[in-house]
Design a protein around this motif. Structure first.
Motif, PDB file in Angstrom:
ATOM      1  N   UNK A  97       0.820  -1.219   0.000  1.00 29.69           N
ATOM      2  CA  UNK A  97       0.000   0.000   0.000  1.00 29.69           C
ATOM      3  C   UNK A  97       0.852   1.267   0.000  1.00 29.69           C
ATOM      4  N   UNK A  98       1.961   1.241   0.710  1.00 29.44           N
ATOM      5  CA  UNK A  98       2.819   2.426   0.766  1.00 29.44           C
ATOM      6  C   UNK A  98       3.382   2.774  -0.595  1.00 29.44           C
ATOM      7  N   UNK A  99       3.869   1.774  -1.313  1.00 33.79           N
ATOM      8  CA  UNK A  99       4.409   2.000  -2.656  1.00 33.79           C
ATOM      9  C   UNK A  99       3.306   2.453  -3.602  1.00 33.79           C
ATOM     10  N   UNK A 100       2.120   1.854  -3.465  1.00 33.59           N
ATOM     11  CA  UNK A 100       1.016   2.224  -4.339  1.00 33.59           C
ATOM     12  C   UNK A 100       0.621   3.683  -4.134  1.00 33.59           C
ATOM     13  N   UNK A 101       0.605   4.138  -2.890  1.00 35.42           N
ATOM     14  CA  UNK A 101       0.255   5.534  -2.614  1.00 35.42           C
ATOM     15  C   UNK A 101       1.308   6.485  -3.180  1.00 35.42           C
ATOM     16  N   UNK A 102       2.567   6.032  -3.188  1.00 35.56           N
ATOM     17  CA  UNK A 102       3.619   6.861  -3.762  1.00 35.56           C
ATOM     18  C   UNK A 102       3.493   6.981  -5.269  1.00 35.56           C
TER      19      UNK A 102
END
Length: 259
Positions: free
Chosen positions: A235-240
């Motif tokens: 999720x963190x990478x996707x939000x970035x």
């Protein structure tokens, strides 16, 4: 030394008219600022002028910039002016003034140590980055009449650049690209050139999908869900890579027409 502050519309035409006025009246760029809105606190001893947008003057400035800075330089200046930054017009005006003093104006963009040039380049990059994100994140839906409709809410005023992009790729389609934050439409008729239109009374709820649109949206969401590998979810990478602010307008995350 007298300071001049020119107040103009927040548009290319408005800002270019202000640039024309500054040159016409022989104002010094170092003591002249161009604003697209009134300042909260007026500056003591500064001379304020309200500039009325003039298309003829604007076109003369645009022609000069294209001729002297070249198409690439003109593109940089226009992208910088698409920024939401309140000081963009002053930075671009002073960059123009410096460039026109050079034998090769485009070389001004290499002066990274200069405050105005550095800011212009930064504004250009921010607008360019959001524009390129939207090239991939815009989601068109078919509404009644076979028209493609997409809604966006960008920070920067990049709708003109997006309209160029999609008109080039969808020349045989009728489409509407709606910037909800500015109540601004890019309207494209199949086989014709696009144009901008303002409509502050538009309500998204009044737009009706075509008969098969809901089915295609559901199939697309189902496809996106099924190709995801749960074990590799990040999720963190996707939000970035895909900021949350874009998601309310993307089919795979929501359906803005469904109540």
């Amino acid at each position: 030394m007298e300071e001049h502050i020119l107040i103009c519309d927040d548009s290319l035409e408005g800002i270019f008219t202000a640039v024309y006025t500054a040159y016409e009246k022989h104002y010094r760029p170092e003591t002249t600022a161009i604003r697209t809105s009134e300042e909260g606190n007026l500056r003591l001893f500064a001379v304020y002028e309200t500039i009325v947008t003039d298309r003829v003057k604007s076109e003369k400035v645009a022609g000069t910039l294209q001729r002297r800075f070249g198409e690439e330089g003109f593109y940089i200046l226009c992208l910088a002016l698409a920024s939401a930054d309140t000081d963009k017009a002053t930075a671009v005006y002073r960059t123009i003034a410096q460039g026109l003093r050079l034998a090769e104006p485009f070389r001004v963009f290499a002066r990274h140590a200069d405050t105005a040039v550095h800011k212009t380049q930064k504004l250009k990059y921010n607008a360019w980055h959001e524009m390129h994100q939207l090239f991939g994140f815009v989601r068109f839906r078919e509404i009644r009449g076979g028209i493609l409709f997409a809604e966006i809410a960008p920070k920067n005023n990049v709708i003109s650049f997006l309209a160029d992009h999609f008109a080039d790729r969808l020349p045989s389609e009728h489409f509407l690209l709606y910037d909800s934050g500015r109540a601004l439409f890019a309207v494209h008729r199949a086989g014709s050139r696009w144009f901008l239109a303002q409509n502050s009374h538009f309500k998204r709820e009044d737009v009706e999908e075509s008969g098969e649109e809901a089915l295609y949206q559901e199939l697309f969401r189902h496809f996106c869900h099924n190709i995801a590998v749960e074990a590799r979810r990040n999720d963190g990478l996707q939000k970035g890579m895909l900021p949350l602010r874009f998601r309310p307008y993307m089919t795979e995350f929501t359906n803005p027409f469904r109540k």
